[in-house]
Design a protein around this motif. Structure first.
Motif, PDB file in Angstrom:
ATOM      1  N   LEU A  13       0.747  -1.161   0.180  1.00 29.50           N
ATOM      2  CA  LEU A  13      -0.004  -0.109  -0.031  1.00 29.50           C
ATOM      3  C   LEU A  13       0.915   1.239  -0.006  1.00 29.50           C
ATOM      4  CD1 LEU A  13      -2.893  -0.862   2.527  1.00 29.50           C
ATOM      5  CD2 LEU A  13      -3.038  -0.837   0.045  1.00 29.50           C
ATOM      6  N   TYR A  14       0.434   2.382  -0.638  1.00 30.94           N
ATOM      7  CA  TYR A  14       1.020   3.449  -0.577  1.00 30.94           C
ATOM      8  C   TYR A  14       1.241   3.874   0.709  1.00 30.94           C
ATOM      9  CZ  TYR A  14       2.226   8.446  -1.790  1.00 30.94           C
ATOM     10  OH  TYR A  14       2.784   9.720  -1.800  1.00 30.94           O
ATOM     11  N   LEU A  15      -0.004   4.032   1.870  1.00 28.00           N
ATOM     12  CA  LEU A  15      -0.060   4.366   3.095  1.00 28.00           C
ATOM     13  C   LEU A  15       0.256   3.118   3.748  1.00 28.00           C
ATOM     14  CD1 LEU A  15      -1.931   7.490   3.049  1.00 28.00           C
ATOM     15  CD2 LEU A  15       0.243   7.621   2.918  1.00 28.00           C
ATOM     16  N   PRO A  16       1.117   2.464   4.483  1.00 32.23           N
ATOM     17  CA  PRO A  16       1.299   1.427   5.310  1.00 32.23           C
ATOM     18  C   PRO A  16      -0.108   1.314   6.061  1.00 32.23           C
ATOM     19  CG  PRO A  16       3.250   2.202   5.208  1.00 32.23           C
ATOM     20  CD  PRO A  16       2.393   3.289   4.801  1.00 32.23           C
ATOM     21  N   GLY A  17      -0.758   0.138   5.725  1.00 38.52           N
ATOM     22  CA  GLY A  17      -2.106  -0.113   6.618  1.00 38.52           C
ATOM     23  C   GLY A  17      -3.354   0.726   6.675  1.00 38.52           C
ATOM     24  N   ARG A  18      -3.145   1.755   5.381  1.00 36.58           N
ATOM     25  CA  ARG A  18      -4.238   2.547   5.165  1.00 36.58           C
ATOM     26  C   ARG A  18      -4.667   2.844   3.731  1.00 36.58           C
ATOM     27  NH1 ARG A  18      -3.584   9.007   6.637  1.00 36.58           N
ATOM     28  NH2 ARG A  18      -5.388   9.603   5.818  1.00 36.58           N
ATOM     29  N   ASP A  19      -5.795   2.932   3.254  1.00 33.55           N
ATOM     30  CA  ASP A  19      -5.997   3.084   2.087  1.00 33.55           C
ATOM     31  C   ASP A  19      -6.123   4.793   1.711  1.00 33.55           C
ATOM     32  OD1 ASP A  19      -6.711   0.509   1.157  1.00 33.55           O
ATOM     33  OD2 ASP A  19      -8.889   1.206   1.575  1.00 33.55           O
ATOM     34  N   VAL A  20      -5.709   5.109   0.364  1.00 34.93           N
ATOM     35  CA  VAL A  20      -5.738   6.618   0.037  1.00 34.93           C
ATOM     36  C   VAL A  20      -7.275   6.423  -0.497  1.00 34.93           C
ATOM     37  CG1 VAL A  20      -4.984   8.217  -1.598  1.00 34.93           C
ATOM     38  CG2 VAL A  20      -3.401   7.238  -0.456  1.00 34.93           C
ATOM     39  N   PRO A  21      -8.170   7.302   0.143  1.00 30.95           N
ATOM     40  CA  PRO A  21      -9.596   7.159  -0.350  1.00 30.95           C
ATOM     41  C   PRO A  21      -9.968   7.765  -1.729  1.00 30.95           C
ATOM     42  CG  PRO A  21      -9.362   8.358   1.855  1.00 30.95           C
ATOM     43  CD  PRO A  21      -8.159   8.160   1.226  1.00 30.95           C
ATOM     44  N   ASP A  22     -10.409   7.154  -2.851  1.00 31.09           N
ATOM     45  CA  ASP A  22     -10.732   7.427  -4.112  1.00 31.09           C
ATOM     46  C   ASP A  22     -11.499   8.649  -3.973  1.00 31.09           C
ATOM     47  OD1 ASP A  22     -11.039   7.763  -6.842  1.00 31.09           O
ATOM     48  OD2 ASP A  22     -11.451   5.773  -7.167  1.00 31.09           O
ATOM     49  N   PRO A  23     -11.018  10.015  -4.708  1.00 24.99           N
ATOM     50  CA  PRO A  23     -11.964  11.020  -4.784  1.00 24.99           C
ATOM     51  C   PRO A  23     -12.981  11.133  -5.918  1.00 24.99           C
ATOM     52  CG  PRO A  23      -9.864  11.640  -5.643  1.00 24.99           C
ATOM     53  CD  PRO A  23      -9.917   9.935  -5.056  1.00 24.99           C
ATOM     54  N   MET A  24     -12.941  10.216  -6.778  1.00 22.82           N
ATOM     55  CA  MET A  24     -13.661  10.212  -7.779  1.00 22.82           C
ATOM     56  C   MET A  24     -15.030  10.175  -7.684  1.00 22.82           C
ATOM     57  SD  MET A  24     -13.323  10.192 -11.079  1.00 22.82           S
ATOM     58  CE  MET A  24     -14.044   9.714 -12.549  1.00 22.82           C
ATOM     59  N   GLY A  25     -15.669  11.350  -8.403  1.00 21.43           N
ATOM     60  CA  GLY A  25     -17.279  11.462  -8.055  1.00 21.43           C
ATOM     61  C   GLY A  25     -17.616  12.453  -6.870  1.00 21.43           C
ATOM     62  N   GLN A  26     -16.362  13.035  -6.149  1.00 19.59           N
ATOM     63  CA  GLN A  26     -16.598  13.865  -5.155  1.00 19.59           C
ATOM     64  C   GLN A  26     -16.403  15.195  -5.372  1.00 19.59           C
ATOM     65  OE1 GLN A  26     -17.553  12.602  -2.251  1.00 19.59           O
ATOM     66  NE2 GLN A  26     -17.884  10.627  -3.214  1.00 19.59           N
ATOM     67  N   ASP A  27     -16.435  16.114  -4.530  1.00 20.23           N
ATOM     68  CA  ASP A  27     -16.432  17.694  -4.808  1.00 20.23           C
ATOM     69  C   ASP A  27     -14.857  18.050  -4.691  1.00 20.23           C
ATOM     70  OD1 ASP A  27     -15.836  17.799  -2.133  1.00 20.23           O
ATOM     71  OD2 ASP A  27     -17.590  18.790  -1.495  1.00 20.23           O
ATOM     72  N   GLU A  28     -14.558  19.255  -5.044  1.00 15.55           N
ATOM     73  CA  GLU A  28     -13.140  19.713  -5.233  1.00 15.55           C
ATOM     74  C   GLU A  28     -12.604  19.688  -3.591  1.00 15.55           C
ATOM     75  OE1 GLU A  28     -11.245  21.495  -7.526  1.00 15.55           O
ATOM     76  OE2 GLU A  28     -12.801  20.778  -8.971  1.00 15.55           O
ATOM     77  N   SER A  29     -13.264  19.938  -2.749  1.00 11.54           N
ATOM     78  CA  SER A  29     -12.368  19.893  -1.215  1.00 11.54           C
ATOM     79  C   SER A  29     -11.945  18.341  -1.012  1.00 11.54           C
ATOM     80  CB  SER A  29     -13.439  20.039  -0.440  1.00 11.54           C
ATOM     81  OG  SER A  29     -14.685  19.441  -0.101  1.00 11.54           O
TER      82      SER A  29
END
Length: 146
Positions: A105-121
């Motif tokens: 994983l890019y961040l050990p033990g943690r996902d980087v949440p996918d922002p697809m379909g979300q707002d700019e923030s």
């Protein structure tokens, strides 16, 4: 020179941003590529919201073009960094076993949440998380050389 490959679902949001962030942070000590599991955005620019988020952090994603991962990419990389556990599981399933030690994983033990379909923030928050993670792969070299 360390060779890093960042991978997300489509090579449209997270992995392209990680590529430019790691390249900036690592300088000449790293070579970074990015790819996606699916080819939906093959040869397409990065998501406009991620381009804007990158710009806010002083990074340029305008030259990115999406690409689907290949076995050659897995062989090339010293480290293959999956943006989330689902991507990591898929990489493990398509790997022939020779590259298992490279997959994490890019961040050990943690996902980087996918922002697809979300707002700019959400894209902005995602970019900050990915940028902070660059220290995991380039920090030691920076400290030793500084």
């Amino acid at each position: 020179m360390r060779k890093l490959l960042t991978v997300c679902l489509g090579n449209y949001c997270r992995s392209p941003f990680a590529q430019v962030a790691l390249t900036r942070r690592g300088g000449t000590a790293v070579t970074v590529r990015s790819a996606g599991l699916i080819g939906k955005w093959q040869d397409q620019p990065a998501n406009p919201s991620m381009i804007n988020a990158a710009r806010r952090l002083g990074l340029d994603l305008t030259h990115h073009r999406g690409r689907q991962i290949t076995m050659e990419d897995l062989e090339w990389a010293d480290d293959v960094l999956a943006m989330d556990a689902a991507v990591l599981d898929t990489l493990r399933a398509i790997d022939d076993g020779h590259n298992a030690h490279k997959l994490s994983l890019y961040l050990p033990g943690r996902d980087v949440p996918d922002p697809m379909g979300q707002d700019e923030s959400t894209f902005n928050a995602c970019s900050v998380v990915i940028e902070a993670g660059t220290a995991l792969y380039t920090g030691r070299r920076r400290q030793q050389s500084g």
